[in-house]
Design a protein around this motif. Structure first.
Motif, PDB file in Angstrom:
ATOM      1  N   GLU A 216     -17.466  10.308  43.720  1.00  0.00           N
ATOM      2  CA  GLU A 216     -16.985   9.808  45.007  1.00  0.00           C
ATOM      3  C   GLU A 216     -15.551   9.290  44.897  1.00  0.00           C
ATOM      4  OE1 GLU A 216     -18.185   6.282  48.199  1.00  0.00           O
ATOM      5  OE2 GLU A 216     -19.721   7.145  46.885  1.00  0.00           O
TER       6      GLU A 216
ATOM      7  N   LEU B 167     -16.857  12.835  49.108  1.00  0.00           N
ATOM      8  CA  LEU B 167     -17.013  11.731  50.052  1.00  0.00           C
ATOM      9  C   LEU B 167     -18.110  10.759  49.654  1.00  0.00           C
ATOM     10  CD1 LEU B 167     -16.736  13.745  53.408  1.00  0.00           C
ATOM     11  CD2 LEU B 167     -14.905  12.613  52.131  1.00  0.00           C
ATOM     12  N   ASN B 168     -19.208  11.281  49.102  1.00  0.00           N
ATOM     13  CA  ASN B 168     -20.366  10.428  48.823  1.00  0.00           C
ATOM     14  C   ASN B 168     -20.957  10.718  47.451  1.00  0.00           C
ATOM     15  OD1 ASN B 168     -20.435   9.302  51.547  1.00  0.00           O
ATOM     16  ND2 ASN B 168     -21.207  11.313  52.180  1.00  0.00           N
TER      17      ASN B 168
END
Length: 353
Positions: free
Chosen positions: A103, A236-237
């Motif tokens: 991330e 992003l995650n």
């Protein structure tokens, strides 16, 4: 064409699952012992040794005459290679063995399908200390290693502490035959004053670099034609799987990453390429599938007579390490002087029937 597409898809999926370990230390991240792709560079093409058989070889093999091999069949190896790089703080790329993204990080995943020949690249390389990463103690002091002062030269394969950063200076080896200057061993009329002067200049140039601390490095350079798919990714995650296009497409579909997709040919062009090359604007399952189908179509057309083929330098294998500094030096050397690729010949034999 469907068969070619399925084969290419299978190769991409299989080739992208070869490595799954993540680097554990800064030293491993900076090492980059791997396949390093880069934008194609021009080569100089000359006749290979098989185009000039000796009289003894002609007699022994009953060779009537050599014939230059068709360029589409001149590259002996077909390979699918995967390279994963992380964008560094200064905007560069650090290639390594990782196929897991984290991330907040950005990555570039490059998949090459290529018909290649492996050429020995010979370089003169010097390694110097460029600095240290300070280690802050709990009382606020900084610990440094006085043995590794800035600009101090160290051997290419010397083990240095993880916090010590080194840089590399790279020059083409002037005494070998693989660059565009005439090779010493093949200079005609060596007795002539001009050729003797050229040979001496090149030997003197190499000796001056060796005196300055440069060392000879030979590494594989890949020359050929093919196809390349490049995915630039922002995670992003959490952790995401970067081991292949299907995995990347699935992560994009789940909203764990965003990115772009680029499809290009390496040394292959013409109307057939323009008609089949996709125009992906974003990274998702649909664009990935369309790109694989398009690459399969172009792959099947590489041997078509309407395809224009030009040999290119498309990458290297890095056996030294050294991270971006070493790789950039090699690329700069390859760009400054064209590498020579020797095109092979086939033979027409005497009919003894």
């Amino acid at each position: 064409m469907k068969t070619a597409t399925l084969i290419l898809s299978s190769l991409i999926i299989a080739g992208c699952n070869l490595t799954t370990n993540t680097p554990a230390t800064l030293a491993e991240t900076q090492t980059s012992y791997s396949y390093i792709p880069f934008d194609p560079l021009p080569v100089q093409t000359l006749l290979g040794a098989s185009c000039s058989p000796s009289e003894e070889e002609k007699l022994f093999k009953s060779i009537r005459q050599p014939v230059l091999r068709d360029l589409r069949h001149a590259f002996p190896d077909q390979t699918v290679r995967l390279a994963v790089a992380e964008f560094t703080a200064n905007g560069g790329l650090s290639f390594g063995p990782s196929t897991v993204g984290f991330e907040g990080k950005s990555y570039q995943v490059i998949i090459d399908y290529a018909n290649t020949d492996t050429v020995k690249g010979s370089f003169l390389v010097k390694r110097e200390i460029s600095g240290q990463i300070p280690e802050t103690k709990w009382w606020g002091g900084k610990y440094t290693l006085p043995k590794y002062e800035t600009y101090k030269q160290v051997k290419l394969f010397e083990d240095i502490p993880m916090r010590v950063i080194s840089k590399y200076s790279v020059e083409p080896n002037p005494t070998v035959s693989l660059f565009n200057k005439p090779p010493i061993q093949f200079v005609e009329n060596k007795s002539s004053e001009l050729n003797q002067k050229v040979v001496k200049q090149r030997i003197d140039q190499a000796e001056k670099l060796l005196i300055k601390g440069y060392e000879v490095v030979n590494l594989p350079v890949y020359v050929g034609v093919g196809l390349r798919l490049t995915a630039t990714i922002n995670v992003l995650n959490g952790k995401v799987n970067l081991s292949g296009l299907p995995a990347i497409a699935a992560e994009a579909q789940s909203g764990n990453l965003t990115g772009t997709l680029v499809v290009q040919t390496l040394g292959a062009t013409g109307e057939l390429v323009s008609a089949n090359l996709p125009l992906p604007s974003e990274l998702n399952r649909t664009t990935v599938q369309n790109s694989i189908l398009s690459l399969g179509s172009i792959k099947a057309l590489l041997y078509d007579d309407k395809m224009h083929i030009t040999p290119r330098v498309i990458g290297i294998y890095n056996p030294i390490g050294g991270g971006q500094s070493f790789v950039n030096g090699i690329i700069s050397a390859l760009a400054s002087e064209r590498l020579t690729w020797y095109r092979p010949c086939d033979y027409i034999y005497d009919d003894k029937s």
